[in-house]
Write an enzyme that holds these catalytic residues in place. Structure first.
Site, PDB file in Angstrom:
ATOM      1  N   GLY A  32      50.361  51.151  38.657  1.00 35.28           N
ATOM      2  CA  GLY A  32      49.949  50.316  37.524  1.00 35.28           C
ATOM      3  C   GLY A  32      49.772  51.183  36.284  1.00 35.28           C
ATOM      4  N   GLY A  77      49.617  49.867  32.407  1.00 33.05           N
ATOM      5  CA  GLY A  77      48.569  48.971  31.915  1.00 33.05           C
ATOM      6  C   GLY A  77      47.666  49.639  30.888  1.00 33.05           C
ATOM      7  N   ASP A 120      54.981  51.659  38.091  1.00 32.85           N
ATOM      8  CA  ASP A 120      54.565  50.350  37.602  1.00 32.85           C
ATOM      9  C   ASP A 120      55.552  49.314  38.109  1.00 32.85           C
ATOM     10  OD1 ASP A 120      52.460  49.497  35.193  1.00 32.85           O
ATOM     11  OD2 ASP A 120      54.083  48.043  35.505  1.00 32.85           O
ATOM     12  N   TYR A 129      38.814  37.196  40.403  1.00 37.96           N
ATOM     13  CA  TYR A 129      38.829  38.631  40.101  1.00 37.96           C
ATOM     14  C   TYR A 129      37.563  39.305  40.642  1.00 37.96           C
ATOM     15  CZ  TYR A 129      38.817  42.796  37.064  1.00 37.96           C
ATOM     16  OH  TYR A 129      38.787  44.069  36.560  1.00 37.96           O
ATOM     17  N   LYS A 143      37.168  42.030  43.614  1.00 36.00           N
ATOM     18  CA  LYS A 143      36.602  43.364  43.379  1.00 36.00           C
ATOM     19  C   LYS A 143      35.444  43.632  44.342  1.00 36.00           C
ATOM     20  CE  LYS A 143      39.209  45.064  40.101  1.00 36.00           C
ATOM     21  NZ  LYS A 143      40.143  46.157  40.410  1.00 36.00           N
TER      22      LYS A 143
HETATM   23  N1  SER Z   1      37.789  43.834  31.483  1.00 38.20           N
HETATM   24  C1  SER Z   1      37.806  43.028  32.669  1.00 38.20           C
HETATM   25  C2  SER Z   1      38.067  41.607  32.353  1.00 38.20           C
HETATM   26  O1  SER Z   1      37.699  41.184  31.287  1.00 38.20           O
HETATM   27  C3  SER Z   1      36.507  43.151  33.391  1.00 38.20           C
HETATM   28  O2  SER Z   1      36.618  44.132  34.346  1.00 38.20           O
HETATM   29  O3  SER Z   1      38.588  40.911  33.173  1.00 38.20           O
END
Ligand code: SER
Length: 320
Positions: free
Chosen positions: A8, A11, A34, A142, A146
């Site tokens: 990645g 990014g 990537d 997300y 995590k």
């Molecule tokens: N910067 C990230 C987001 O806004 C948070 O880890 O998803």
């Protein structure tokens, strides 16, 4: 010699971290990869391979052929984009990490870095100076990925001895690369709008406080963590990490001395709910204690640096 694989690399974080890794360990020590071949031109200084981290055989092949000793696995779908594509976000964020951990185990890789996030916290976590071990009820895909990922990292360390290290990054702000799909992205976009003399429409309300960090601090923290003696790493899920906290109104005000005519309006969208579920500020005393973490940039220092450097990166005319 260290052989460092960055997954990645194209990014927001990877673009800058890969460069610093190459400056630190030598261009020949770094392999940037990537999913998007189009980012290849960022990596003229080191080896580049196109890699989809979901393809475990291709990952294992690069690790074996290049003799990889360290992996920085940065590929992920962030919070806002994840809410639009929950199942693909889960598949990539979890499947990618498990492939990396499995390959690290199979090839006895020395060290792995994997980023976690403030998104592991949720609406019922304490908001201010959120502690390392605070209650966590993430309500974004997300954040769920995590939090699960942190426990997978700890599991691979405890069960297989994989030396995987992790940071819960706040929103990351830099001028050399653009973020994509995150809830904290507004804090990068606002600089571009100010420099381009455009009005800024913020998708969060004026007083939404979030933990944030200047990119140089984030990279410093990452390298410090990865260089810390193994016995100092007492947290094998992921370390809380703090740089600064501010609201959209405060970052806007930090820009006014440079751009007195700059205007902002606040039009909250679905990202407001995500931001409201996250901490306002973070207690990172474990990182301070275990590997001497201390950020260098506050909001005004960050704004001064970005206003000074961003124009040459993106060809804006400064103070037109
Ligand atoms: N910067 C990230 C987001 O806004 C948070 O880890 O998803």
């Amino acid at each position: 010699m260290a052989k460092i694989l960055v997954i990645g690399a194209g990014g927001q974080l990877g673009t800058e971290l890969t460069k610093v890794l190459a400056e630190t360990y030598g261009n020949e020590a770094v392999i940037a990869t990537d999913f998007h071949e189009s980012v290849k031109n960022k990596f003229g200084y080191c080896t580049f391979h196109t890699l989809n981290v979901m393809d475990k055989a291709a990952l294992a092949d690069i690790v074996e052929k290049e003799g990889v000793t360290q992996v920085y696995h940065l590929a992920a779908i962030l919070s806002a984009l994840g809410e639009k594509n929950p199942v693909p976000a889960w598949d990539l964020n979890m499947g990618g990490l498990l492939n990396v951990l499995e390959v690290a185990r199979a090839f006895a890789i020395d060290k792995v870095f994997w980023p976690s996030s403030i998104a592991v916290f949720g609406p019922n976590s304490p908001k201010d100076q959120t502690p390392q071990q605070a209650f966590k009820d993430p309500n974004t895909v997300y954040g769920i990925s995590k939090l699960a990922g942190e426990h997978w990292c700890e599991y691979y360390f405890n069960k297989y001895g994989v030396d995987v290290r992790s940071l819960r990054y706040p929103g990351l702000i830099g001028y050399k690369s653009l973020p994509g799909g995150g809830t904290t992205d507004y804090a990068v976009d606002i600089y571009h709008k100010a420099l381009n003399e455009e009005k800024f429409t913020c998708f969060l309300s004026a007083d939404t406080y979030l933990p944030m960090m200047y990119m140089e601090d984030a990279i410093q923290a990452t390298i410090q963590l990865m260089n810390a003696p193994k016995e100092n790493i007492t947290i094998r899920t992921s370390y809380n990490l703090s740089g600064m906290r501010f609201s959209p109104q405060e970052i806007y005000q930090s820009l006014l001395p440079y751009f007195p005519n700059f205007t902002i309006e606040y039009v909250s969208d679905f990202r407001q709910q995500i931001a409201d579920s996250w901490p306002n500020s973070i207690d990172d005393s474990a990182a301070q204690h275990d590997w001497n973490w201390k950020p260098a940039f506050d909001l005004n220092a960050m704004t001064a640096t970005i206003v000074d450097n961003l124009p040459s990166y993106f060809n804006y005319n400064k103070h037109k």
